[in-house]
Motif scaffolding. Structure first.
Motif, short mmCIF file in Angstrom:
data_model
loop_
_atom_site.label_atom_id
_atom_site.label_comp_id
_atom_site.label_asym_id
_atom_site.label_seq_id
_atom_site.Cartn_x
_atom_site.Cartn_y
_atom_site.Cartn_z
N MET A 24 0.83 -1.20 0.00
CA MET A 24 0.00 0.00 0.00
C MET A 24 0.87 1.25 0.00
O MET A 24 0.61 2.18 -0.75
CB MET A 24 -0.91 -0.04 1.23
N ALA A 25 1.90 1.25 0.84
CA ALA A 25 2.76 2.43 0.92
C ALA A 25 3.57 2.60 -0.37
O ALA A 25 3.91 3.72 -0.74
CB ALA A 25 3.69 2.32 2.12
N ALA A 26 3.87 1.47 -1.04
CA ALA A 26 4.64 1.55 -2.28
C ALA A 26 3.84 2.26 -3.37
O ALA A 26 4.42 2.87 -4.25
CB ALA A 26 5.03 0.15 -2.74
N ARG A 27 2.53 2.20 -3.30
CA ARG A 27 1.69 2.88 -4.29
C ARG A 27 1.49 4.35 -3.94
O ARG A 27 1.21 5.15 -4.81
CB ARG A 27 0.34 2.20 -4.40
N LEU A 28 1.62 4.69 -2.70
CA LEU A 28 1.41 6.07 -2.28
C LEU A 28 2.60 6.97 -2.59
O LEU A 28 2.43 8.16 -2.82
CB LEU A 28 1.09 6.14 -0.78
N VAL A 29 3.80 6.41 -2.59
CA VAL A 29 5.00 7.22 -2.82
C VAL A 29 4.98 7.84 -4.23
O VAL A 29 5.19 9.05 -4.36
CB VAL A 29 6.28 6.39 -2.57
N PRO A 30 4.73 7.07 -5.30
CA PRO A 30 4.68 7.71 -6.63
C PRO A 30 3.54 8.73 -6.74
O PRO A 30 3.70 9.77 -7.37
CB PRO A 30 4.45 6.55 -7.59
N ALA A 31 2.42 8.44 -6.10
CA ALA A 31 1.30 9.39 -6.14
C ALA A 31 1.66 10.67 -5.40
O ALA A 31 1.35 11.77 -5.86
CB ALA A 31 0.05 8.75 -5.52
N ALA A 32 2.34 10.55 -4.27
CA ALA A 32 2.76 11.73 -3.52
C ALA A 32 3.77 12.54 -4.33
O ALA A 32 3.71 13.78 -4.35
CB ALA A 32 3.34 11.33 -2.18
N LYS A 33 4.69 11.86 -5.02
CA LYS A 33 5.66 12.56 -5.86
C LYS A 33 4.94 13.33 -6.97
O LYS A 33 5.29 14.47 -7.27
CB LYS A 33 6.65 11.57 -6.48
N LEU A 34 3.97 12.69 -7.59
CA LEU A 34 3.22 13.33 -8.66
C LEU A 34 2.47 14.55 -8.14
O LEU A 34 2.46 15.60 -8.79
CB LEU A 34 2.26 12.33 -9.30
#
Length: 111
Positions: free
Chosen positions: A1-11
């Motif tokens: 779950m956290a692995a998917r949030l990191v790219p979204a947060a970067k974007l």
């Protein structure tokens, strides 16, 4: 779950920074007419040297003095636009001339 949030947060962060940059450019008049852009450049030229001097003294760096430019962006912009529009206005005629020359060359090769 956290692995998917990191790219979204970067974007989201990158999009926010890009939006802020566009807002600041619009607010300062950089996206307006050439006169507004020239006025914004004059404001920046007046504000940047004291800020740079403050930061260099804070960091202990020594920079050479900034050169003075007598440069009008609006005049240069207008000259560039005139050159491009001039080239575009003669492009169809030049294309016809080059086509005729090309056909003559091909006909001479075929003979």
């Amino acid at each position: 779950m956290a692995a998917r949030l990191v790219p979204a947060a970067k974007l989201i962060i990158k999009g926010s920074l890009a939006g802020a940059a566009v807002y600041v450019a619009y607010d300062q008049g950089l996206l307006g007419s050439g006169t507004q852009g020239a006025e914004a450049l004059r404001k920046a030229q007046a504000a940047l040297p004291p800020a740079i001097q403050e930061w260099t003294s804070y960091l202990g760096w020594e920079l050479p003095p900034t050169p003075k430019f007598d440069f009008s962006p609006s005049d240069s912009w207008n000259k560039g636009v005139q050159s491009v529009m001039s080239a575009l206005s003669v492009a169809p005629a030049r294309a016809c001339e080059y086509t005729v020359e090309g056909w003559k060359y091909v006909k001479d090769l075929v003979k």
